[in-house]
Design a protein around this motif. Structure first.
Motif, PDB file in Angstrom:
ATOM      1  N   PHE A  79      70.665  82.313  54.843  1.00 35.94           N
ATOM      2  CA  PHE A  79      71.430  81.224  53.958  1.00 35.94           C
ATOM      3  C   PHE A  79      70.653  79.989  53.620  1.00 35.94           C
ATOM      4  O   PHE A  79      70.590  79.796  52.252  1.00 35.94           O
ATOM      5  N   PHE A  88      69.621  79.105  49.994  1.00 35.98           N
ATOM      6  CA  PHE A  88      69.944  77.698  49.673  1.00 35.98           C
ATOM      7  C   PHE A  88      68.778  76.830  49.171  1.00 35.98           C
ATOM      8  O   PHE A  88      68.855  76.083  48.250  1.00 35.98           O
ATOM      9  N   SER A 136      75.647  76.785  45.574  1.00 36.10           N
ATOM     10  CA  SER A 136      76.605  77.689  46.216  1.00 36.10           C
ATOM     11  C   SER A 136      76.935  79.043  45.612  1.00 36.10           C
ATOM     12  O   SER A 136      77.076  79.862  46.392  1.00 36.10           O
ATOM     13  N   LEU A 167      74.816  81.796  47.031  1.00 38.91           N
ATOM     14  CA  LEU A 167      75.139  82.065  48.311  1.00 38.91           C
ATOM     15  C   LEU A 167      76.496  83.029  48.077  1.00 38.91           C
ATOM     16  O   LEU A 167      76.307  83.824  48.949  1.00 38.91           O
ATOM     17  N   VAL A 168      77.208  82.648  47.561  1.00 46.68           N
ATOM     18  CA  VAL A 168      78.396  83.455  47.304  1.00 46.68           C
ATOM     19  C   VAL A 168      77.996  84.864  46.999  1.00 46.68           C
ATOM     20  O   VAL A 168      78.364  85.973  47.202  1.00 46.68           O
ATOM     21  N   ILE A 212      76.608  86.833  49.501  1.00 42.09           N
ATOM     22  CA  ILE A 212      77.696  87.637  50.584  1.00 42.09           C
ATOM     23  C   ILE A 212      78.200  88.584  49.622  1.00 42.09           C
ATOM     24  O   ILE A 212      78.502  89.524  50.177  1.00 42.09           O
TER      25      ILE A 212
END
Lengths: 144, 501
Positions: B402, B406, B412, B415-416, B419
């Protein structure tokens, strides 16, 4: 058997949607002989054919996903982490997220707590001082 | 002789304190990454790439660091194969077959030393092979036009799908998913957005690092949570280290043969180290006169796959550096690193940036000796690492992933997206769909489309141009054969998974 059929059909649907949105691509008047649409069309076509092949000739194995609840929780935790890392700083979200993930792998409270706190502090020191990343330790609201 | 002069120049680049330090650090990190189960060379390198940018390393330095990690991971993978019967990474799977029985018979340290030496032989010979073959191939690569490149990319997908997976259709699906994702963003030649749906984040396209880290590191966490973390921390007893001279002498020929087999497997675009170790083991089992002990602790069965997978690791660098087509999952990630560093691999790299290529090769030669020291006399240190429980290791890996992503963009959204790739990777893994072709697709998609379009511009739209030259026709035939042939030999050549049980 069944899972591959479903997967194949999903792929076919995805491929058709992909082809459909490829038709919406704007073409410039300067376009080359191939243009921006052809390659996506080809990819979508191959994808659809392969999806059909998988749906019609599925592998024997039936796939079972165990503990869906736990996985969903893990996903939510990671999503939460993704959105809080910026506003809340590094330490708190990392401790919470790694603690929960650790608990999910091995459900004992004390080791999970220790893992969360340890990883949070340890990684912060590593990133901030050894690697020199610009991380904020605490919520930004407190700093300003 | 020209090669030797270039190599000397490379050593001049590599023998600076900073580069040496990076190479040693890379070797240590790599061995750790390889030894820890569930953290293979592909995801290890993927997680480290974003972090290496934050160091502010230049291209040569970053490449040397990451390639040392890659070589180190190939060495380290054997440790948990031998001691725990869990392959530390995929290429080390074959080492479990004879390595674990040897360890059970109380010869764990002999197996570790022998496999360390075999790794060294394989990696050294492959690096020498790289020195000889890469300049030659780079010269041939000048003959490649867009049509040839298009066929070559196709060959990479075909061999990867044909040989490295159990189901061609699924491998092709994975490749198409990757290619489809690569189309997202601004079109290279017209500058108009494609598949962005008005989302500004998608205008730049999807960063392959986000996809790689998601598909490998995040997926691993989900897989572990689902399987309730088989705690791998088992007390392993290691007797005193000594050098099993007899075993090494007996398997000397094995190491040489396996290195050659592994190197060839590595050079084939798309095939990679797992295939290298598999072929080395199977070939060796077929060649040696008395193979009754294979599978129950024959030292040659430990030496063969280790020499094979390390040789394949070196071999896979050949097409990656000369043609820009990676030979394996990890070299695909290394290619991503090169692209991000603004280095275009290919024949021009050898002419315009010789210091990068030869510095890298010299650093690899040095790294090999460092790795021999780390993995034979100091192997006990790495054995200790196996006692790190997964409940600490996996959250740690996740958080590093992460922070790495990042630190790239600070958004963000990435990051999403990461995922999301993790979730996708989890389901694909469950469905036995390989994820490496996705990475290859995302990486090569833009180039593949560009070469097709350039070829069509040259021929003003005549599709026959794609098959017009001898090289391109040969590549097309190889691609079709590489994709279809494994369907017929599948019954003869069972996949490694089937051999294990």
């Amino acid at each position: 058997m069944k899972s591959d059929r479903i997967f194949g059909l999903i792929i076919v649907v995805v491929a058709l949607a992909y082809i459909a949105s490829a038709t919406q691509i704007q073409t410039s008047f300067l376009a080359d002989p191939v243009g921006p649409k052809t390659f996506p069309f080809l990819v979508g076509l191959v994808l659809a054919v392969c999806g059909l092949v998988v749906a019609l000739r599925p592998d024997e194995e039936q796939v079972r996903v165990r503990s869906i609840g736990k996985l969903a929780l893990a996903m939510v935790v990671l999503l939460g982490y993704a959105y809080t890392l910026r506003p809340l700083g590094f330490l708190i979200p990392t401790a919470v997220a790694s603690g929960i993930v650790s608990y999910q792998i091995s459900p004992r409270v004390t080791p999970a707590l220790l893992t969360g706190v340890g990883l949070s502090v340890g990684l912060f020191l590593l990133f901030k001082f050894v690697l020199g990343l610009g991380l904020f330790a605490l919520p930004r609201a407190l700093l300003s | 002789m020209e090669t030797l002069a270039l190599l000397a120049q490379g050593f001049a680049v590599a023998l600076t304190p900073k580069i040496l330090m990076l190479a040693v650090a890379g070797c240590i990190i790599g061995t750790v990454v390889g030894a820890l189960p569930g953290l293979g060379p592909t995801n290890g390198v993927a997680i480290l790439i974003p972090l290496s940018f934050s160091f502010g390393l230049n291209a040569t330095e970053a490449l040397i660091l990451m390639t040392s990690v890659y070589y180190g991971a190939m060495y380290g993978g054997r440790i948990s194969s031998i001691l725990l019967n869990i392959p530390g990474d995929e290429p080390a799977l074959m080492t479990t077959l004879d390595g674990y029985p040897m360890a059970k018979a109380g010869r764990a340290s002999d197996a570790l030393v022998l496999s360390g030496v075999a790794s060294f032989v394989g990696a050294l010979l492959a690096t020498i092979g790289l020195i000889i073959l890469a300049p030659v191939l780079a010269r041939i690569a000048f003959l490649f036009g867009p049509a040839e490149y298009f066929a070559l990319y196709l060959l990479a997908f075909a061999t990867l799908g044909g040989m490295a997976s159990n189901n061609q259709a699924k491998a092709a699906i994975a490749a198409c998913l990757g290619l489809g994702i690569a189309m997202i963003g601004l079109d290279n030649s017209t500058g108009l957005p494609r598949f962005t749906y008005g989302n500004l984040h998608l205008m730049d396209g999807i960063d392959f690092l986000v996809a790689i880290v998601g598909l490998f590191a995040v997926t691993e966490v989900f897989v572990f949570i689902e399987s309730h973390g088989r705690d791998s921390a088992i007390g392993v007893k290691l007797e005193k280290l000594r050098i099993p001279v007899r075993d090494i002498m007996r398997s000397a020929m094995t190491m040489l043969r396996s290195s050659v087999v592994g190197f060839i497997a590595g050079v084939l675009p798309g095939a990679g180290a797992s295939l290298g170790s598999f072929l080395a083991y199977v070939t060796e089992k077929g060649i040696v006169r008395d193979n009754s002990q294979f599978g129950s602790g024959d030292p040659r069965g430990v030496a063969a796959p280790e020499a094979g997978n390390n040789a394949a690791a070196g071999g896979a660098l050949v097409p990656m550096l000369t043609l820009g087509v990676p030979g394996s999952g990890t070299t695909a990630v290394l290619l991503a690193l090169l692209v991000t560093l603004n280095i275009t691999p290919g024949p021009l790299l050898f002419q315009e940036r010789p210091e990068v290529v030869w510095g890298l090769i010299a650093a690899l030669l040095i790294a090999n000796f460092v790795l021999l020291i780390l993995n034979v006399p100091m192997v006990k240190l790495f054995v200790l690492l196996l006692s790190v429980p997964p409940r600490v290791l996996l959250p740690g890996v996740t958080m590093i992933a992460f922070v790495g992503i990042f630190s790239l963009s600070g958004s963000s959204f990435d990051l999403v997206l990461m995922i999301a790739f993790g979730v996708l990777g989890f389901f694909l893994r469950k469905l036995d769909v390989p994820t490496v072709p996705i990475i290859l697709g995302i990486l090569l998609g833009g180039e593949m489309e560009d070469s097709l379009r350039r070829a069509m511009v040259i021929s003003s739209g005549d599709w026959r141009f794609l098959f017009s030259s001898g090289i391109s026709t040969g590549l097309w035939i190889a691609a079709v054969v590489g994709f279809i042939a494994p369907m017929f030999v599948r019954n003869l050549l069972k996949k490694p998974q089937a051999i294990t049980d």
